[in-house]
Scaffold this motif. Structure first.
Motif, PDB file in Angstrom:
ATOM      1  N   UNK A  43       0.641  -1.060  -0.157  1.00  0.00           N
ATOM      2  CA  UNK A  43      -0.103   0.252   0.261  1.00  0.00           C
ATOM      3  C   UNK A  43       0.536   1.397  -0.340  1.00  0.00           C
ATOM      4  N   UNK A  44       2.472   1.083   0.071  1.00  0.00           N
ATOM      5  CA  UNK A  44       3.112   2.280  -0.183  1.00  0.00           C
ATOM      6  C   UNK A  44       2.485   3.274  -1.434  1.00  0.00           C
ATOM      7  N   UNK A  45       2.990   4.692  -1.335  1.00  0.00           N
ATOM      8  CA  UNK A  45       3.149   5.628   0.487  1.00  0.00           C
ATOM      9  C   UNK A  45       2.448   5.645   1.150  1.00  0.00           C
ATOM     10  N   UNK A  46       0.788   4.680   1.256  1.00  0.00           N
ATOM     11  CA  UNK A  46       0.012   5.310   2.469  1.00  0.00           C
ATOM     12  C   UNK A  46       0.840   5.230   3.287  1.00  0.00           C
ATOM     13  N   UNK A  47       0.182   6.106   4.418  1.00  0.00           N
ATOM     14  CA  UNK A  47       0.308   5.266   5.378  1.00  0.00           C
ATOM     15  C   UNK A  47      -0.970   5.464   6.337  1.00  0.00           C
ATOM     16  N   UNK A  48      -0.553   4.327   7.579  1.00  0.00           N
ATOM     17  CA  UNK A  48      -1.618   4.817   8.338  1.00  0.00           C
ATOM     18  C   UNK A  48      -1.563   5.420  10.284  1.00  0.00           C
ATOM     19  N   UNK A  49      -1.923   5.997  10.020  1.00  0.00           N
ATOM     20  CA  UNK A  49      -1.986   6.430  11.817  1.00  0.00           C
ATOM     21  C   UNK A  49      -3.439   5.701  12.575  1.00  0.00           C
ATOM     22  N   UNK A  50      -3.283   5.611  13.859  1.00  0.00           N
ATOM     23  CA  UNK A  50      -3.844   4.451  14.246  1.00  0.00           C
ATOM     24  C   UNK A  50      -3.340   4.900  15.962  1.00  0.00           C
ATOM     25  N   UNK A  51      -4.020   5.646  16.123  1.00  0.00           N
ATOM     26  CA  UNK A  51      -4.722   5.262  18.057  1.00  0.00           C
ATOM     27  C   UNK A  51      -3.772   3.687  17.971  1.00  0.00           C
ATOM     28  N   UNK A  52      -3.214   3.686  19.389  1.00  0.00           N
ATOM     29  CA  UNK A  52      -3.156   3.288  20.039  1.00  0.00           C
ATOM     30  C   UNK A  52      -4.299   2.874  21.096  1.00  0.00           C
ATOM     31  N   UNK A  53      -5.192   3.207  20.879  1.00  0.00           N
ATOM     32  CA  UNK A  53      -6.306   2.908  22.501  1.00  0.00           C
ATOM     33  C   UNK A  53      -7.954   2.555  21.967  1.00  0.00           C
ATOM     34  N   UNK A  54      -7.917   3.524  20.459  1.00  0.00           N
ATOM     35  CA  UNK A  54      -9.224   2.989  20.048  1.00  0.00           C
ATOM     36  C   UNK A  54      -9.195   2.416  18.838  1.00  0.00           C
ATOM     37  N   UNK A  55      -8.791   0.703  18.661  1.00  0.00           N
ATOM     38  CA  UNK A  55      -9.384   0.138  17.698  1.00  0.00           C
ATOM     39  C   UNK A  55      -9.814   0.326  15.848  1.00  0.00           C
ATOM     40  N   UNK A  56     -11.139   1.635  16.804  1.00  0.00           N
ATOM     41  CA  UNK A  56     -11.250   2.071  15.301  1.00  0.00           C
ATOM     42  C   UNK A  56     -11.099   3.455  14.989  1.00  0.00           C
ATOM     43  N   UNK A  57     -10.473   3.712  15.054  1.00  0.00           N
ATOM     44  CA  UNK A  57      -9.675   5.081  14.944  1.00  0.00           C
ATOM     45  C   UNK A  57      -7.984   5.357  14.176  1.00  0.00           C
ATOM     46  N   UNK A  58      -8.220   5.436  12.513  1.00  0.00           N
ATOM     47  CA  UNK A  58      -7.215   5.027  11.859  1.00  0.00           C
ATOM     48  C   UNK A  58      -7.359   5.883  10.981  1.00  0.00           C
ATOM     49  N   UNK A  59      -6.504   7.166  11.084  1.00  0.00           N
ATOM     50  CA  UNK A  59      -6.392   7.854   9.429  1.00  0.00           C
ATOM     51  C   UNK A  59      -5.508   7.635   8.561  1.00  0.00           C
ATOM     52  N   UNK A  60      -5.840   7.811   7.254  1.00  0.00           N
ATOM     53  CA  UNK A  60      -4.989   7.023   6.235  1.00  0.00           C
ATOM     54  C   UNK A  60      -4.942   8.783   6.197  1.00  0.00           C
ATOM     55  N   UNK A  61      -2.799   8.111   5.463  1.00  0.00           N
ATOM     56  CA  UNK A  61      -2.298   9.766   5.496  1.00  0.00           C
ATOM     57  C   UNK A  61      -1.741   9.526   4.128  1.00  0.00           C
ATOM     58  N   UNK A  62      -0.572   9.953   2.514  1.00  0.00           N
ATOM     59  CA  UNK A  62       0.064  10.032   1.942  1.00  0.00           C
ATOM     60  C   UNK A  62       1.386  11.324   2.740  1.00  0.00           C
ATOM     61  N   UNK A  63       2.240  11.209   2.528  1.00  0.00           N
ATOM     62  CA  UNK A  63       3.281  12.234   3.079  1.00  0.00           C
ATOM     63  C   UNK A  63       3.296  13.321   1.866  1.00  0.00           C
TER      64      UNK A  63
END
Length: 153
Positions: A43-63
Motif C-alpha cells: 500500500x506504499x506510499x500510504x501511511x496509516x495513523x492508528x490510535x493506540x487506544x481506540x481500534x476504530x480510529x485510523x487515519x489514511x495519510x500520504x507523505x
C-alpha cells in the motif's frame, strides 16, 4: 513491544520508538493522544495513523512530498514549541519532521488530500499535531491523481 488492536489490520505490534504523542489530540479527537504509524506492504506510499487506544480510529495519510514535491510549510512559534522544535527554526520535511496529508474520500471514485492542514510530527521527539493554516494557498480538497490517471495518456 506494545500490541495494539486495529479495526482494519487486526492486532499489530508497535514498538515504543514508533509511538507518537499528540499533546492536543487531533481536531474532533482531542482525547486521542497516542498514535502509531503503520505501513501495510503493497500500500506504499500510504501511511496509516492508528490510535493506540481506540481500534476504530485510523487515519489514511500520504507523505506530503509524494503529493506535492514543492510543498512548503511555515510553522508558527507556538507550533514549533508544541512540536519541541527550536524557536525560529524552519525544519526540513523528511529530515526533522514528517509532514503528511490526510486522504479524504468524496464518493467511490474521487479522492482528495488535505494540503491546508497537514499532520506534522517531530521525528526525534515523537510529538505531533495537525497544523491548520486557513490562510494558506493550499487546498483542503486537493485532487489526488492516481497512478492509473497519470499513465492514461
Amino acid at each position: 513491544m506494545l500490541r495494539i488492536a486495529t479495526k482494519f489490520f487486526g492486532d499489530r505490534d508497535c514498538d515504543a520508538d514508533s509511538i507518537y504523542t499528540f499533546p492536543v489530540g487531533l481536531p474532533g479527537f482531542e482525547d486521542q493522544q497516542s498514535f502509531c504509524f503503520l505501513t501495510i506492504p503493497g500500500s506504499e506510499p500510504l501511511l496509516f495513523l492508528q490510535s493506540t487506544t481506540s481500534a476504530n480510529l485510523c487515519f489514511v495519510l500520504l507523505p506530503i512530498l509524494a503529493v506535492d514535491p514543492d510543498y512548503r510549510i511555515a510553522l508558527t512559534e507556538e507550533e514549533l514549541a508544541m512540536l519541541q522544535l527550536p524557536a525560529g527554526s524552519n525544519p526540513r520535511i523528511g529530515r526533522e519532521i514528517l509532514c503528511a496529508a490526510l486522504v479524504c474520500s468524496e464518493g467511490s471514485a474521487r479522492h482528495t488530500v488535505n494540503l491546508m492542514s497537514p499532520i506534522v510530527v517531530n521525528l526525534k521527539a515523537k510529538t505531533g499535531l495537525q497544523v491548520i493554516h486557513s490562510e494558506s494557498d493550499y487546498s483542503h480538497r486537493h485532487p489526488l491523481r492516481l497512478q492509473e490517471e497519470l499513465v492514461a495518456c
